[in-house]
Motif scaffolding. Structure first.
Motif, PDB file in Angstrom:
ATOM      1  N   GLN A   1      55.852  30.320 -76.591  1.00 30.15           N
ATOM      2  CA  GLN A   1      54.941  31.256 -75.930  1.00 30.15           C
ATOM      3  C   GLN A   1      54.807  32.545 -76.733  1.00 30.15           C
ATOM      4  O   GLN A   1      53.712  33.058 -76.918  1.00 30.15           O
ATOM      5  CB  GLN A   1      55.421  31.570 -74.516  1.00 30.15           C
ATOM      6  CG  GLN A   1      55.221  30.442 -73.552  1.00 30.15           C
ATOM      7  CD  GLN A   1      55.801  30.737 -72.175  1.00 30.15           C
ATOM      8  OE1 GLN A   1      56.649  31.605 -72.004  1.00 30.15           O
ATOM      9  NE2 GLN A   1      55.347  29.998 -71.179  1.00 30.15           N
ATOM     10  N   GLY A   2      55.932  33.066 -77.190  1.00 32.21           N
ATOM     11  CA  GLY A   2      55.907  34.318 -77.934  1.00 32.21           C
ATOM     12  C   GLY A   2      55.252  34.198 -79.291  1.00 32.21           C
ATOM     13  O   GLY A   2      54.431  35.027 -79.679  1.00 32.21           O
ATOM     14  N   LEU A   3      55.596  33.142 -80.032  1.00 35.51           N
ATOM     15  CA  LEU A   3      55.059  32.978 -81.376  1.00 35.51           C
ATOM     16  C   LEU A   3      53.606  32.530 -81.369  1.00 35.51           C
ATOM     17  O   LEU A   3      52.850  32.860 -82.287  1.00 35.51           O
ATOM     18  CB  LEU A   3      55.926  32.014 -82.181  1.00 35.51           C
ATOM     19  CG  LEU A   3      57.335  32.525 -82.484  1.00 35.51           C
ATOM     20  CD1 LEU A   3      58.156  31.445 -83.170  1.00 35.51           C
ATOM     21  CD2 LEU A   3      57.291  33.787 -83.320  1.00 35.51           C
ATOM     22  N   ASP A   4      53.191  31.802 -80.337  1.00 36.15           N
ATOM     23  CA  ASP A   4      51.794  31.385 -80.245  1.00 36.15           C
ATOM     24  C   ASP A   4      50.847  32.575 -80.086  1.00 36.15           C
ATOM     25  O   ASP A   4      49.657  32.459 -80.345  1.00 36.15           O
ATOM     26  CB  ASP A   4      51.586  30.408 -79.084  1.00 36.15           C
ATOM     27  CG  ASP A   4      51.998  28.986 -79.432  1.00 36.15           C
ATOM     28  OD1 ASP A   4      52.141  28.688 -80.639  1.00 36.15           O
ATOM     29  OD2 ASP A   4      52.178  28.183 -78.510  1.00 36.15           O
ATOM     30  N   MET A   5      51.390  33.737 -79.699  1.00 38.57           N
ATOM     31  CA  MET A   5      50.574  34.933 -79.565  1.00 38.57           C
ATOM     32  C   MET A   5      50.181  35.512 -80.927  1.00 38.57           C
ATOM     33  O   MET A   5      49.242  36.287 -81.026  1.00 38.57           O
ATOM     34  CB  MET A   5      51.313  35.991 -78.742  1.00 38.57           C
ATOM     35  CG  MET A   5      51.575  35.559 -77.309  1.00 38.57           C
ATOM     36  SD  MET A   5      52.567  36.744 -76.406  1.00 38.57           S
ATOM     37  CE  MET A   5      51.381  38.066 -76.214  1.00 38.57           C
TER      38      MET A   5
ATOM     39  N   ASN B   1      71.398  32.035 -80.968  1.00 35.17           N
ATOM     40  CA  ASN B   1      71.410  31.928 -79.505  1.00 35.17           C
ATOM     41  C   ASN B   1      70.217  31.170 -78.935  1.00 35.17           C
ATOM     42  O   ASN B   1      69.705  31.529 -77.888  1.00 35.17           O
ATOM     43  CB  ASN B   1      71.492  33.335 -78.903  1.00 35.17           C
ATOM     44  CG  ASN B   1      70.383  34.258 -79.389  1.00 35.17           C
ATOM     45  OD1 ASN B   1      69.799  34.041 -80.439  1.00 35.17           O
ATOM     46  ND2 ASN B   1      70.094  35.280 -78.625  1.00 35.17           N
ATOM     47  N   ALA B   2      69.772  30.125 -79.597  1.00 30.24           N
ATOM     48  CA  ALA B   2      68.685  29.298 -79.072  1.00 30.24           C
ATOM     49  C   ALA B   2      69.125  27.841 -79.144  1.00 30.24           C
ATOM     50  O   ALA B   2      69.456  27.348 -80.204  1.00 30.24           O
ATOM     51  CB  ALA B   2      67.413  29.502 -79.878  1.00 30.24           C
ATOM     52  N   ARG B   3      69.120  27.170 -78.004  1.00 29.95           N
ATOM     53  CA  ARG B   3      69.657  25.812 -77.992  1.00 29.95           C
ATOM     54  C   ARG B   3      68.876  24.808 -77.148  1.00 29.95           C
ATOM     55  O   ARG B   3      68.955  23.624 -77.373  1.00 29.95           O
ATOM     56  CB  ARG B   3      71.092  25.833 -77.463  1.00 29.95           C
ATOM     57  CG  ARG B   3      72.046  26.625 -78.304  1.00 29.95           C
ATOM     58  CD  ARG B   3      72.749  25.735 -79.292  1.00 29.95           C
ATOM     59  NE  ARG B   3      73.763  26.467 -80.012  1.00 29.95           N
ATOM     60  CZ  ARG B   3      73.622  26.866 -81.270  1.00 29.95           C
ATOM     61  NH1 ARG B   3      72.524  26.633 -81.913  1.00 29.95           N
ATOM     62  NH2 ARG B   3      74.590  27.510 -81.875  1.00 29.95           N
ATOM     63  N   ASP B   4      68.150  25.279 -76.135  1.00 34.27           N
ATOM     64  CA  ASP B   4      67.620  24.316 -75.172  1.00 34.27           C
ATOM     65  C   ASP B   4      66.107  24.439 -74.997  1.00 34.27           C
ATOM     66  O   ASP B   4      65.440  25.206 -75.671  1.00 34.27           O
ATOM     67  CB  ASP B   4      68.342  24.458 -73.826  1.00 34.27           C
ATOM     68  CG  ASP B   4      68.211  25.859 -73.239  1.00 34.27           C
ATOM     69  OD1 ASP B   4      67.265  26.585 -73.592  1.00 34.27           O
ATOM     70  OD2 ASP B   4      69.061  26.230 -72.411  1.00 34.27           O
ATOM     71  N   LYS B   5      65.579  23.651 -74.077  1.00 32.58           N
ATOM     72  CA  LYS B   5      64.137  23.596 -73.826  1.00 32.58           C
ATOM     73  C   LYS B   5      63.600  24.933 -73.318  1.00 32.58           C
ATOM     74  O   LYS B   5      62.474  25.300 -73.608  1.00 32.58           O
ATOM     75  CB  LYS B   5      63.793  22.481 -72.829  1.00 32.58           C
ATOM     76  CG  LYS B   5      64.001  21.105 -73.383  1.00 32.58           C
ATOM     77  CD  LYS B   5      62.974  20.819 -74.446  1.00 32.58           C
ATOM     78  CE  LYS B   5      63.123  19.402 -74.954  1.00 32.58           C
ATOM     79  NZ  LYS B   5      62.263  19.140 -76.101  1.00 32.58           N
ATOM     80  N   HIS B   6      64.423  25.667 -72.570  1.00 27.19           N
ATOM     81  CA  HIS B   6      64.002  26.984 -72.086  1.00 27.19           C
ATOM     82  C   HIS B   6      63.756  27.920 -73.274  1.00 27.19           C
ATOM     83  O   HIS B   6      62.740  28.622 -73.323  1.00 27.19           O
ATOM     84  CB  HIS B   6      65.057  27.561 -71.152  1.00 27.19           C
ATOM     85  CG  HIS B   6      64.747  28.941 -70.673  1.00 27.19           C
ATOM     86  ND1 HIS B   6      63.754  29.203 -69.762  1.00 27.19           N
ATOM     87  CD2 HIS B   6      65.273  30.138 -71.003  1.00 27.19           C
ATOM     88  CE1 HIS B   6      63.688  30.505 -69.550  1.00 27.19           C
ATOM     89  NE2 HIS B   6      64.608  31.088 -70.285  1.00 27.19           N
TER      90      HIS B   6
ATOM     91  N   SER C   1      65.004  22.641 -82.883  1.00 22.10           N
ATOM     92  CA  SER C   1      65.935  21.513 -82.844  1.00 22.10           C
ATOM     93  C   SER C   1      67.107  21.882 -81.953  1.00 22.10           C
ATOM     94  O   SER C   1      67.302  23.047 -81.613  1.00 22.10           O
ATOM     95  CB  SER C   1      66.436  21.187 -84.256  1.00 22.10           C
ATOM     96  OG  SER C   1      67.416  22.121 -84.649  1.00 22.10           O
ATOM     97  N   GLY C   2      67.901  20.921 -81.589  1.00 23.25           N
ATOM     98  CA  GLY C   2      69.057  21.141 -80.740  1.00 23.25           C
ATOM     99  C   GLY C   2      70.138  22.002 -81.368  1.00 23.25           C
ATOM    100  O   GLY C   2      71.014  22.497 -80.691  1.00 23.25           O
ATOM    101  N   ARG C   3      70.073  22.191 -82.667  1.00 27.09           N
ATOM    102  CA  ARG C   3      71.092  22.997 -83.357  1.00 27.09           C
ATOM    103  C   ARG C   3      70.627  24.425 -83.594  1.00 27.09           C
ATOM    104  O   ARG C   3      71.224  25.147 -84.378  1.00 27.09           O
ATOM    105  CB  ARG C   3      71.449  22.338 -84.677  1.00 27.09           C
ATOM    106  CG  ARG C   3      72.108  20.984 -84.484  1.00 27.09           C
ATOM    107  CD  ARG C   3      72.534  20.419 -85.813  1.00 27.09           C
ATOM    108  NE  ARG C   3      71.455  20.445 -86.788  1.00 27.09           N
ATOM    109  CZ  ARG C   3      70.944  19.390 -87.375  1.00 27.09           C
ATOM    110  NH1 ARG C   3      71.422  18.198 -87.108  1.00 27.09           N
ATOM    111  NH2 ARG C   3      69.975  19.498 -88.251  1.00 27.09           N
TER     112      ARG C   3
END
Length: 72
Positions: free
Chosen positions: A24-28, A12-17, A38-40
Motif C-alpha cells: 500500500q505504501g510503496l504503490d503510492m 521487522n517484516a515477516r508476514d502478510k500484514h 518473502s517470508g525471510r
C-alpha cells in the motif's frame, strides 16, 4: 524509461500484514509496478526509473516503519 528492480532485507517484516502495508505504501510512489515480500523479510520492488529512484523507495520503506538490515 528503464524498468528496474531493487531488493531490501528488513529487520521487522515477516508476514502478510507487513506485505500489505508495504504494498500500500510503496504503490503510492509513481513508477512502482510490483512489490513482494518473502517470508525471510526480503522485499522486491519493480519500478520504472522515470517515476521514482531506488533512494526514494528506500526512504519510503523506512517512513513506513521498517528497518533495513545491514548487509555484511
Amino acid at each position: 524509461m528503464a524498468h528496474l528492480s531493487t531488493y531490501f532485507s528488513l529487520e521487522n517484516a515477516r508476514d502478510k500484514h507487513d506485505e500489505k502495508l508495504l504494498k500500500q505504501g510503496l504503490d503510492m510512489l509513481p513508477g512502482v509496478t510490483s512489490v513482494s515480500l518473502s517470508g525471510r523479510g526480503c522485499v522486491a520492488v519493480d519500478y520504472d526509473s522515470s517515476g521514482v529512484c531506488q533512494e526514494q523507495i528506500r526512504q519510503k520503506v523506512q517512513e513506513l516503519g521498517y528497518q533495513l538490515r545491514e548487509e555484511d
